[in-house]
Scaffold this motif. Structure first.
Motif, PDB file in Angstrom:
ATOM      1  N   VAL A   1      -2.491  11.860 -24.447  1.00  0.00           N
ATOM      2  CA  VAL A   1      -3.625  10.940 -25.043  1.00  0.00           C
ATOM      3  C   VAL A   1      -4.457  10.711 -23.850  1.00  0.00           C
ATOM      4  N   VAL A   2      -5.677  11.324 -24.012  1.00  0.00           N
ATOM      5  CA  VAL A   2      -6.762  11.370 -22.852  1.00  0.00           C
ATOM      6  C   VAL A   2      -7.816  10.607 -23.352  1.00  0.00           C
ATOM      7  N   ASP A   3      -8.518   9.614 -22.291  1.00  0.00           N
ATOM      8  CA  ASP A   3      -9.361   9.037 -22.339  1.00  0.00           C
ATOM      9  C   ASP A   3     -10.538   9.049 -21.122  1.00  0.00           C
ATOM     10  N   LEU A   4     -11.818   9.001 -21.618  1.00  0.00           N
ATOM     11  CA  LEU A   4     -12.734   9.347 -20.527  1.00  0.00           C
ATOM     12  C   LEU A   4     -13.810   7.980 -20.435  1.00  0.00           C
ATOM     13  N   GLU A   5     -14.382   7.789 -19.480  1.00  0.00           N
ATOM     14  CA  GLU A   5     -15.477   6.822 -19.330  1.00  0.00           C
ATOM     15  C   GLU A   5     -16.378   7.598 -18.601  1.00  0.00           C
ATOM     16  N   THR A   6     -17.781   7.204 -19.377  1.00  0.00           N
ATOM     17  CA  THR A   6     -19.030   7.958 -18.842  1.00  0.00           C
ATOM     18  C   THR A   6     -20.201   6.985 -18.545  1.00  0.00           C
ATOM     19  N   THR A   7     -21.064   7.484 -17.866  1.00  0.00           N
ATOM     20  CA  THR A   7     -22.266   6.849 -17.870  1.00  0.00           C
ATOM     21  C   THR A   7     -23.200   6.574 -18.838  1.00  0.00           C
ATOM     22  N   GLY A   8     -22.825   7.416 -19.788  1.00  0.00           N
ATOM     23  CA  GLY A   8     -23.826   7.079 -21.046  1.00  0.00           C
ATOM     24  C   GLY A   8     -23.198   8.172 -22.391  1.00  0.00           C
ATOM     25  N   GLY A   9     -23.748   8.124 -23.436  1.00  0.00           N
ATOM     26  CA  GLY A   9     -23.126   8.800 -24.614  1.00  0.00           C
ATOM     27  C   GLY A   9     -23.496  10.297 -24.762  1.00  0.00           C
ATOM     28  N   SER A  10     -24.048  10.977 -24.045  1.00  0.00           N
ATOM     29  CA  SER A  10     -24.310  12.274 -24.241  1.00  0.00           C
ATOM     30  C   SER A  10     -24.346  13.164 -22.809  1.00  0.00           C
ATOM     31  N   PRO A  11     -23.641  14.383 -22.771  1.00  0.00           N
ATOM     32  CA  PRO A  11     -23.775  15.053 -21.406  1.00  0.00           C
ATOM     33  C   PRO A  11     -25.325  15.986 -21.689  1.00  0.00           C
ATOM     34  N   LEU A  12     -25.571  16.030 -22.687  1.00  0.00           N
ATOM     35  CA  LEU A  12     -27.010  16.557 -22.986  1.00  0.00           C
ATOM     36  C   LEU A  12     -28.119  15.642 -22.394  1.00  0.00           C
ATOM     37  N   LYS A  13     -27.810  14.414 -22.323  1.00  0.00           N
ATOM     38  CA  LYS A  13     -28.893  13.565 -21.770  1.00  0.00           C
ATOM     39  C   LYS A  13     -28.458  13.051 -20.343  1.00  0.00           C
ATOM     40  N   GLY A  14     -27.457  13.841 -19.665  1.00  0.00           N
ATOM     41  CA  GLY A  14     -27.248  13.365 -18.259  1.00  0.00           C
ATOM     42  C   GLY A  14     -25.983  12.733 -17.950  1.00  0.00           C
ATOM     43  N   ALA A  15     -25.297  12.360 -18.923  1.00  0.00           N
ATOM     44  CA  ALA A  15     -24.276  11.454 -18.901  1.00  0.00           C
ATOM     45  C   ALA A  15     -23.008  12.230 -18.065  1.00  0.00           C
ATOM     46  N   ARG A  16     -22.272  11.440 -17.172  1.00  0.00           N
ATOM     47  CA  ARG A  16     -21.255  12.033 -16.403  1.00  0.00           C
ATOM     48  C   ARG A  16     -20.070  11.239 -16.554  1.00  0.00           C
ATOM     49  N   ILE A  17     -18.974  11.748 -16.392  1.00  0.00           N
ATOM     50  CA  ILE A  17     -17.592  11.012 -16.190  1.00  0.00           C
ATOM     51  C   ILE A  17     -17.491  10.285 -15.073  1.00  0.00           C
ATOM     52  N   THR A  18     -16.996   9.131 -15.245  1.00  0.00           N
ATOM     53  CA  THR A  18     -16.719   8.053 -14.235  1.00  0.00           C
ATOM     54  C   THR A  18     -15.120   7.842 -14.156  1.00  0.00           C
ATOM     55  N   GLU A  19     -14.476   7.879 -15.270  1.00  0.00           N
ATOM     56  CA  GLU A  19     -13.000   7.742 -15.125  1.00  0.00           C
ATOM     57  C   GLU A  19     -12.207   8.706 -16.155  1.00  0.00           C
ATOM     58  N   PHE A  20     -11.133   9.034 -15.381  1.00  0.00           N
ATOM     59  CA  PHE A  20     -10.372  10.002 -16.404  1.00  0.00           C
ATOM     60  C   PHE A  20      -8.873   9.330 -16.572  1.00  0.00           C
ATOM     61  N   GLY A  21      -8.414   9.178 -17.512  1.00  0.00           N
ATOM     62  CA  GLY A  21      -7.089   8.357 -17.668  1.00  0.00           C
ATOM     63  C   GLY A  21      -6.267   9.402 -18.740  1.00  0.00           C
ATOM     64  N   ALA A  22      -4.880   9.444 -18.777  1.00  0.00           N
ATOM     65  CA  ALA A  22      -4.017  10.138 -19.655  1.00  0.00           C
ATOM     66  C   ALA A  22      -2.683   9.481 -19.688  1.00  0.00           C
ATOM     67  N   VAL A  23      -2.182   9.718 -20.778  1.00  0.00           N
ATOM     68  CA  VAL A  23      -0.767   9.049 -21.068  1.00  0.00           C
ATOM     69  C   VAL A  23      -0.116  10.168 -21.637  1.00  0.00           C
ATOM     70  N   LYS A  24       1.209  10.394 -21.211  1.00  0.00           N
ATOM     71  CA  LYS A  24       1.960  11.291 -22.026  1.00  0.00           C
ATOM     72  C   LYS A  24       3.047  10.562 -22.761  1.00  0.00           C
ATOM     73  N   VAL A  25       3.233  10.879 -23.914  1.00  0.00           N
ATOM     74  CA  VAL A  25       4.067   9.914 -24.873  1.00  0.00           C
ATOM     75  C   VAL A  25       5.055  10.952 -25.642  1.00  0.00           C
ATOM     76  N   ARG A  26       6.193  10.356 -25.788  1.00  0.00           N
ATOM     77  CA  ARG A  26       7.186  11.190 -26.908  1.00  0.00           C
ATOM     78  C   ARG A  26       8.227  10.055 -27.465  1.00  0.00           C
ATOM     79  N   GLY A  27       7.978  10.308 -29.103  1.00  0.00           N
ATOM     80  CA  GLY A  27       8.643   9.276 -29.608  1.00  0.00           C
ATOM     81  C   GLY A  27       8.523   7.932 -29.369  1.00  0.00           C
ATOM     82  N   GLY A  28       7.134   7.646 -28.960  1.00  0.00           N
ATOM     83  CA  GLY A  28       6.878   6.170 -28.752  1.00  0.00           C
ATOM     84  C   GLY A  28       6.939   5.705 -27.218  1.00  0.00           C
ATOM     85  N   GLU A  29       7.713   6.455 -26.452  1.00  0.00           N
ATOM     86  CA  GLU A  29       8.023   6.104 -25.149  1.00  0.00           C
ATOM     87  C   GLU A  29       7.345   6.855 -24.049  1.00  0.00           C
TER      88      GLU A  29
END
Length: 115
Positions: free
Chosen positions: A55-83
């Motif tokens: 599961v991947v999650d991004l935080e950005t400086t805005g809502g659209s890369p077409l309007k210049g938004a950039r990534i400020t945080e990247f997060g990922a969680v690896k899950v199997r069978g709820g663990e």
């Protein structure tokens, strides 16, 4: 968030083959396959609780890369069978100022991403 390794360790190999596709023995998309019928969960043959998900999650400086938004945080969680098998989180310097309302919304400030 606990840091349990590099993105490659957590998310799988850095090769062009998707680890999920390899695990499910599903071939990467081809033009012929893209024009065929989508597989159902029954067609996959592996119960979903036995599949490893990322599961991947991004935080950005805005809502659209077409309007210049950039990534400020990247997060990922690896899950199997709820663990949770692994987690990765990294702040990213977007190279542009973070709008005040985004800092309030995400809790990420320019000082946090510098350097």
């Amino acid at each position: 968030m606990r840091r349990l390794g590099t993105p490659t360790d957590i998310l799988g190999n850095s090769h062009s083959t998707c680890p999920l596709m390899a695990e499910l023995s599903v071939q990467p998309p081809t033009v012929e396959r893209m024009n065929s019928t989508q597989l159902s969960f029954d067609d996959i043959g592996t119960p979903l609780n036995e599949v490893t998900w990322c599961v991947v999650d991004l935080e950005t400086t805005g809502g659209s890369p077409l309007k210049g938004a950039r990534i400020t945080e990247f997060g990922a969680v690896k899950v199997r069978g709820g663990e949770v098998l692994g987690e990765f989180q990294s702040l990213v310097d977007p190279g542009i100022p973070i709008p005040g309302f985004i800092s309030v919304l995400t809790g990420i400030t320019e000082q946090m991403v510098q350097g």
